[in-house]
Design a protein around this motif. Structure first.
Motif, PDB file in Angstrom:
ATOM      1  N   LEU A  52     -15.007  -0.315  -6.352  1.00  0.00           N
ATOM      2  CA  LEU A  52     -14.114  -0.481  -5.263  1.00  0.00           C
ATOM      3  C   LEU A  52     -12.993   0.225  -4.965  1.00  0.00           C
ATOM      4  O   LEU A  52     -13.151   1.312  -4.539  1.00  0.00           O
ATOM      5  CB  LEU A  52     -13.532  -2.006  -5.032  1.00  0.00           C
ATOM      6  N   ILE A  53     -12.900   0.900  -6.341  1.00  0.00           N
ATOM      7  CA  ILE A  53     -11.909   2.445  -6.881  1.00  0.00           C
ATOM      8  C   ILE A  53     -12.961   3.305  -6.680  1.00  0.00           C
ATOM      9  O   ILE A  53     -12.236   4.427  -5.526  1.00  0.00           O
ATOM     10  CB  ILE A  53     -11.962   1.846  -8.671  1.00  0.00           C
ATOM     11  N   ILE A  54     -14.305   3.206  -6.481  1.00  0.00           N
ATOM     12  CA  ILE A  54     -14.593   4.457  -6.670  1.00  0.00           C
ATOM     13  C   ILE A  54     -15.466   5.350  -4.822  1.00  0.00           C
ATOM     14  O   ILE A  54     -14.852   5.420  -3.985  1.00  0.00           O
ATOM     15  CB  ILE A  54     -15.489   4.816  -7.399  1.00  0.00           C
ATOM     16  N   THR A  55     -15.111   4.208  -3.973  1.00  0.00           N
ATOM     17  CA  THR A  55     -15.909   3.905  -2.860  1.00  0.00           C
ATOM     18  C   THR A  55     -13.799   4.009  -2.009  1.00  0.00           C
ATOM     19  O   THR A  55     -13.816   5.372  -0.907  1.00  0.00           O
ATOM     20  CB  THR A  55     -16.248   2.655  -2.109  1.00  0.00           C
ATOM     21  N   THR A  56     -12.995   4.014  -3.031  1.00  0.00           N
ATOM     22  CA  THR A  56     -11.342   3.885  -1.971  1.00  0.00           C
ATOM     23  C   THR A  56     -11.272   4.939  -1.681  1.00  0.00           C
ATOM     24  O   THR A  56     -10.647   5.920  -1.084  1.00  0.00           O
ATOM     25  CB  THR A  56     -10.973   2.669  -2.640  1.00  0.00           C
ATOM     26  N   VAL A  57     -11.907   5.733  -3.348  1.00  0.00           N
ATOM     27  CA  VAL A  57     -11.372   7.081  -3.304  1.00  0.00           C
ATOM     28  C   VAL A  57     -11.601   8.125  -2.351  1.00  0.00           C
ATOM     29  O   VAL A  57     -11.020   8.844  -2.351  1.00  0.00           O
ATOM     30  CB  VAL A  57     -10.768   7.361  -4.539  1.00  0.00           C
ATOM     31  N   LEU A  58     -12.996   7.842  -2.531  1.00  0.00           N
ATOM     32  CA  LEU A  58     -14.095   8.552  -1.213  1.00  0.00           C
ATOM     33  C   LEU A  58     -13.045   8.913   0.057  1.00  0.00           C
ATOM     34  O   LEU A  58     -13.293   9.094   0.504  1.00  0.00           O
ATOM     35  CB  LEU A  58     -15.594   8.021  -1.533  1.00  0.00           C
ATOM     36  N   ARG A  59     -13.911   7.393   0.317  1.00  0.00           N
ATOM     37  CA  ARG A  59     -12.840   7.193   1.855  1.00  0.00           C
ATOM     38  C   ARG A  59     -11.740   7.039   1.971  1.00  0.00           C
ATOM     39  O   ARG A  59     -11.270   7.886   3.244  1.00  0.00           O
ATOM     40  CB  ARG A  59     -13.043   5.213   2.097  1.00  0.00           C
ATOM     41  N   LYS A  60     -10.888   7.666   1.462  1.00  0.00           N
ATOM     42  CA  LYS A  60      -9.669   8.056   1.438  1.00  0.00           C
ATOM     43  C   LYS A  60      -9.057   9.176   0.827  1.00  0.00           C
ATOM     44  O   LYS A  60      -7.774   9.186   0.670  1.00  0.00           O
ATOM     45  CB  LYS A  60      -8.593   6.592   0.712  1.00  0.00           C
ATOM     46  N   PHE A  61     -10.002   9.988   0.346  1.00  0.00           N
ATOM     47  CA  PHE A  61      -9.649  11.515  -0.161  1.00  0.00           C
ATOM     48  C   PHE A  61      -8.486  12.072   0.600  1.00  0.00           C
ATOM     49  O   PHE A  61      -7.934  12.996  -0.462  1.00  0.00           O
ATOM     50  CB  PHE A  61     -10.798  11.871  -0.260  1.00  0.00           C
ATOM     51  N   GLY A  62      -8.552  12.243   2.425  1.00  0.00           N
ATOM     52  CA  GLY A  62      -7.435  13.488   2.165  1.00  0.00           C
ATOM     53  C   GLY A  62      -6.375  13.299   2.233  1.00  0.00           C
ATOM     54  O   GLY A  62      -5.213  13.573   1.730  1.00  0.00           O
ATOM     55  N   GLN A  63      -5.681  11.818   2.290  1.00  0.00           N
ATOM     56  CA  GLN A  63      -5.043  10.545   2.750  1.00  0.00           C
ATOM     57  C   GLN A  63      -4.397  11.080   0.623  1.00  0.00           C
ATOM     58  O   GLN A  63      -3.081  11.093   1.158  1.00  0.00           O
ATOM     59  CB  GLN A  63      -4.580   9.441   3.509  1.00  0.00           C
ATOM     60  N   ILE A  64      -5.097  10.642  -0.046  1.00  0.00           N
ATOM     61  CA  ILE A  64      -4.422  10.282  -1.386  1.00  0.00           C
ATOM     62  C   ILE A  64      -4.623  11.389  -1.927  1.00  0.00           C
ATOM     63  O   ILE A  64      -3.239  12.274  -2.094  1.00  0.00           O
ATOM     64  CB  ILE A  64      -5.703  10.093  -2.257  1.00  0.00           C
ATOM     65  N   ASP A  65      -4.915  13.052  -1.122  1.00  0.00           N
ATOM     66  CA  ASP A  65      -4.708  14.323  -1.554  1.00  0.00           C
ATOM     67  C   ASP A  65      -3.321  14.949  -1.157  1.00  0.00           C
ATOM     68  O   ASP A  65      -2.548  15.572  -1.576  1.00  0.00           O
ATOM     69  CB  ASP A  65      -6.278  15.484  -1.455  1.00  0.00           C
ATOM     70  N   PHE A  66      -3.293  14.152   0.281  1.00  0.00           N
ATOM     71  CA  PHE A  66      -1.969  14.517   1.056  1.00  0.00           C
ATOM     72  C   PHE A  66      -0.742  14.174  -0.275  1.00  0.00           C
ATOM     73  O   PHE A  66       0.354  14.511  -0.308  1.00  0.00           O
ATOM     74  CB  PHE A  66      -2.001  13.712   1.958  1.00  0.00           C
ATOM     75  N   VAL A  67      -0.685  12.925  -0.115  1.00  0.00           N
ATOM     76  CA  VAL A  67       0.362  12.108  -1.534  1.00  0.00           C
ATOM     77  C   VAL A  67      -0.039  12.843  -2.687  1.00  0.00           C
ATOM     78  O   VAL A  67       1.491  12.704  -2.816  1.00  0.00           O
ATOM     79  CB  VAL A  67      -0.318  10.660  -1.336  1.00  0.00           C
ATOM     80  N   ASN A  69      -0.699  16.444  -3.415  1.00  0.00           N
ATOM     81  CA  ASN A  69       0.828  17.813  -3.640  1.00  0.00           C
ATOM     82  C   ASN A  69       1.618  17.055  -2.760  1.00  0.00           C
ATOM     83  O   ASN A  69       2.687  17.897  -3.204  1.00  0.00           O
ATOM     84  CB  ASN A  69      -0.021  17.705  -2.809  1.00  0.00           C
ATOM     85  N   LYS A  70       1.944  16.149  -2.114  1.00  0.00           N
ATOM     86  CA  LYS A  70       3.702  15.974  -1.855  1.00  0.00           C
ATOM     87  C   LYS A  70       4.510  16.075  -3.016  1.00  0.00           C
ATOM     88  O   LYS A  70       5.650  16.100  -3.559  1.00  0.00           O
ATOM     89  CB  LYS A  70       3.576  15.135  -0.816  1.00  0.00           C
ATOM     90  N   PHE A  71       3.649  14.747  -3.763  1.00  0.00           N
ATOM     91  CA  PHE A  71       5.008  14.798  -5.613  1.00  0.00           C
ATOM     92  C   PHE A  71       4.579  15.255  -6.088  1.00  0.00           C
ATOM     93  O   PHE A  71       4.633  14.998  -7.683  1.00  0.00           O
ATOM     94  CB  PHE A  71       4.579  12.928  -5.254  1.00  0.00           C
ATOM     95  N   THR A  72       3.922  16.550  -6.458  1.00  0.00           N
ATOM     96  CA  THR A  72       3.436  17.009  -7.203  1.00  0.00           C
ATOM     97  C   THR A  72       3.804  18.210  -7.001  1.00  0.00           C
ATOM     98  O   THR A  72       3.772  19.315  -5.739  1.00  0.00           O
ATOM     99  CB  THR A  72       1.770  16.988  -8.109  1.00  0.00           C
ATOM    100  N   LYS A  73       4.575  19.350  -8.229  1.00  0.00           N
ATOM    101  CA  LYS A  73       4.268  20.654  -7.967  1.00  0.00           C
ATOM    102  C   LYS A  73       2.887  21.260  -8.189  1.00  0.00           C
ATOM    103  O   LYS A  73       2.287  21.135  -8.466  1.00  0.00           O
ATOM    104  CB  LYS A  73       5.724  21.503  -9.273  1.00  0.00           C
ATOM    105  N   THR A 123       1.577  11.515 -15.347  1.00  0.00           N
ATOM    106  CA  THR A 123       1.689  11.105 -14.708  1.00  0.00           C
ATOM    107  C   THR A 123       2.073   9.804 -13.991  1.00  0.00           C
ATOM    108  O   THR A 123       1.707   9.012 -13.141  1.00  0.00           O
ATOM    109  CB  THR A 123      -0.009  10.685 -15.562  1.00  0.00           C
ATOM    110  N   ASN A 124       2.588   9.118 -15.225  1.00  0.00           N
ATOM    111  CA  ASN A 124       3.951   8.140 -15.065  1.00  0.00           C
ATOM    112  C   ASN A 124       5.054   8.370 -14.142  1.00  0.00           C
ATOM    113  O   ASN A 124       4.789   7.272 -13.686  1.00  0.00           O
ATOM    114  CB  ASN A 124       4.414   7.454 -16.524  1.00  0.00           C
ATOM    115  N   GLY A 125       5.325   9.466 -14.196  1.00  0.00           N
ATOM    116  CA  GLY A 125       6.265   9.814 -12.749  1.00  0.00           C
ATOM    117  C   GLY A 125       6.050   9.958 -11.993  1.00  0.00           C
ATOM    118  O   GLY A 125       6.216   9.435 -10.717  1.00  0.00           O
ATOM    119  N   VAL A 126       4.166  10.155 -11.636  1.00  0.00           N
ATOM    120  CA  VAL A 126       4.059  10.139  -9.837  1.00  0.00           C
ATOM    121  C   VAL A 126       3.862   9.323  -9.608  1.00  0.00           C
ATOM    122  O   VAL A 126       3.909   8.967  -8.476  1.00  0.00           O
ATOM    123  CB  VAL A 126       3.214  11.525 -10.196  1.00  0.00           C
ATOM    124  N   LEU A 127       3.035   8.449 -10.174  1.00  0.00           N
ATOM    125  CA  LEU A 127       2.678   7.742  -9.735  1.00  0.00           C
ATOM    126  C   LEU A 127       3.764   6.788  -9.455  1.00  0.00           C
ATOM    127  O   LEU A 127       4.028   5.160  -8.625  1.00  0.00           O
ATOM    128  CB  LEU A 127       1.423   6.592 -10.338  1.00  0.00           C
TER     129      LEU A 127
END
Length: 436
Positions: A52-67, A69-73, A123-127
């Motif tokens: 479930l973790i792997i398929t969710t990351v792959l399926r939502k990859f663009g949305q995850i990277d959007f987030v 990039n929004k929360f990291t320099k 990691t802690n701060g971003v999440l």
């Protein structure tokens, strides 16, 4: 260090390792996890969570990277393994809805273990920041973010904005397990504990390991079955209901369509170029006790001595119609790779037409939503071959997919055709007839 390792669940630790392998290699997701001893040795509960973790990351990859990039320099997270730890954390917080403490805490521990203790604070701060803005973030995330812009634009140009949005939405849903059965579908519906959705296709709501299902290795042919998406059964069904007896199944492995035809009493010759896939075909032929001739050959140059009544060509393609089941393939698709498929498809169509008897039938199909691979190929053939005509597919032949029949007489199947039953793979299917 031992204590730190014990703070991390096996599912999260192994999902990180597998995700790293998937993203840096060209190997399919299923191939990587099936060959992983660590994954195969997990308890069933942890296996499901890891997948479930792997398929969710792959399926939502663009949305995850959007987030991300929004929360990291920019440049603050350079290592791929570090990015993947945070990607998993984002997937759990926004989409899987894991317990927040466990998701964040174990991401922190993974950072300490795999990257560095100093960066675990990042990691802690971003999440935690992402978790605080959880609901607002979800509203901002369009499904289109998960696909390359060229692909979404191609869908818009081909099918219109509304259809493109629907395609993007349906490919974000978890797939089901579709099973084709050789015997009585009503009896098998009860045995397999699924739902009969079309013809001889039984759907199981929860994806499971097929080898663990009843009668997997049965010698009794009444209980034979194989995994096959409901839309993928249509090319075979069109020939099962026809008078054609002597059939070539080109690009046949792993053998779902060949099994359909052989179980219906057709004389089947299975042809495939890939030796590894041929091995899988041989396994299925033995398991299902199929009477099939297998040929390991390149379909673009194979010249059989005999003629055939029909050819079923499920051609190599971009497979964009299967993104729901195979979210990993999107990382290996580009406009350039599409050109390679178009060339191979054209050669296979032209070569396979030479194998047909007069009045012979070619069923051409691709599990792709790209117009060039479907409609474009057929229009090109019709323009260059005066003795090839379309044999229109009739509603009575495809009762569950009548709405997919176009004015040209072929099928354009979108992933929401069987919306009430949970959807299906995307396909293009056309029947051609060779005349004088």
């Amino acid at each position: 260090m031992t204590l730190q390792k014990n703070l991390i669940s096996p599912a999260r630790k192994i999902s990180l390792e597998l995700l790293n392998d998937i993203l840096k290699s060209n190997k399919p997701f299923e191939q990587i996890i099936s060959s992983s001893d660590k994954f195969n040795n997990l308890e069933i509960k942890n296996k499901k969570f890891c997948r479930l973790i792997i398929t969710t990351v792959l399926r939502k990859f663009g949305q995850i990277d959007f987030v991300l990039n929004k929360f990291t320099k920019k440049g603050s997270i350079k290592q791929n393994i570090f990015k993947n730890i945070i990607r998993i954390g984002i997937a759990e917080i926004l989409f899987i809805k894991s317990a927040k403490y466990a998701a964040i805490n174990e991401a922190v521990e993974l950072t300490k273990l795999k990257v560095s203790k100093n960066l675990s604070k990042l990691t802690n701060g971003v999440l935690r920041n992402i978790d605080r803005e959880n609901e607002e973030l979800i509203i901002q995330l369009s499904d289109e973010l998960n696909y390359p812009s060229w692909l979404v634009q191609d869908w818009r140009d081909s099918w219109g904005e509304k259809h493109a949005k629907e395609i993007c939405k349906w490919f974000q849903m978890e797939p089901f397990l579709d099973i084709s059965v050789a015997g009585d579908p009503v009896i098998m519906e009860g045995i397999l504990k699924g739902k009969l959705i079309s013809g001889k296709t039984i759907r199981k709501q929860e994806k499971t390991n097929p080898t663990q299902l009843p009668y997997f290795n049965s010698k009794d042919e009444r209980y034979h079955w194989w995994v096959q998406d409901v839309a993928a059964t249509i090319p075979g069904e069109l020939l099962i209901k026809s008078d054609q007896k002597k059939i070539v199944d080109l690009c046949s492995a792993p053998g779902g369509k060949a099994a359909q035809l052989a179980k219906a009493g057709k004389n089947v010759t299975s042809v495939d170029i890939n030796e590894n896939r041929i091995n899988k075909l041989v396994e299925n032929v033995k398991r299902l006790n199929l009477d099939i001739k297998i040929v390991n050959a390149d379909g673009t140059s194979w010249n059989p001595k005999e003629k055939f009544d029909a050819v079923l060509l499920d051609a190599p393609c971009s497979a964009t119609g299967t993104l729901r089941r195979h979210p990993d393939i999107i990382k290996n698709r580009s406009k350039d790779s599409l050109k390679n498929y178009l060339s191979i498809q054209s050669m296979l169509i032209r070569q396979s037409l030479t194998w047909l008897e007069k009045d012979g039938i070619l069923i051409y199909s691709v599990c792709s939503l790209q117009k060039d691979e479907g409609e474009g190929q057929i229009k090109s053939i019709l323009k260059s071959k005066s003795n090839i005509k379309i044999s229109p597919i009739l509603p009575k032949e495809v009762p569950s997919f009548q709405q997919a029949i176009t004015k040209d007489g072929w099928l354009r199947i979108f992933p929401n055709c069987l919306a009430s039953d949970g959807g299906n793979d995307g396909f293009f299917i056309c029947r051609l007839k060779k005349t004088n």
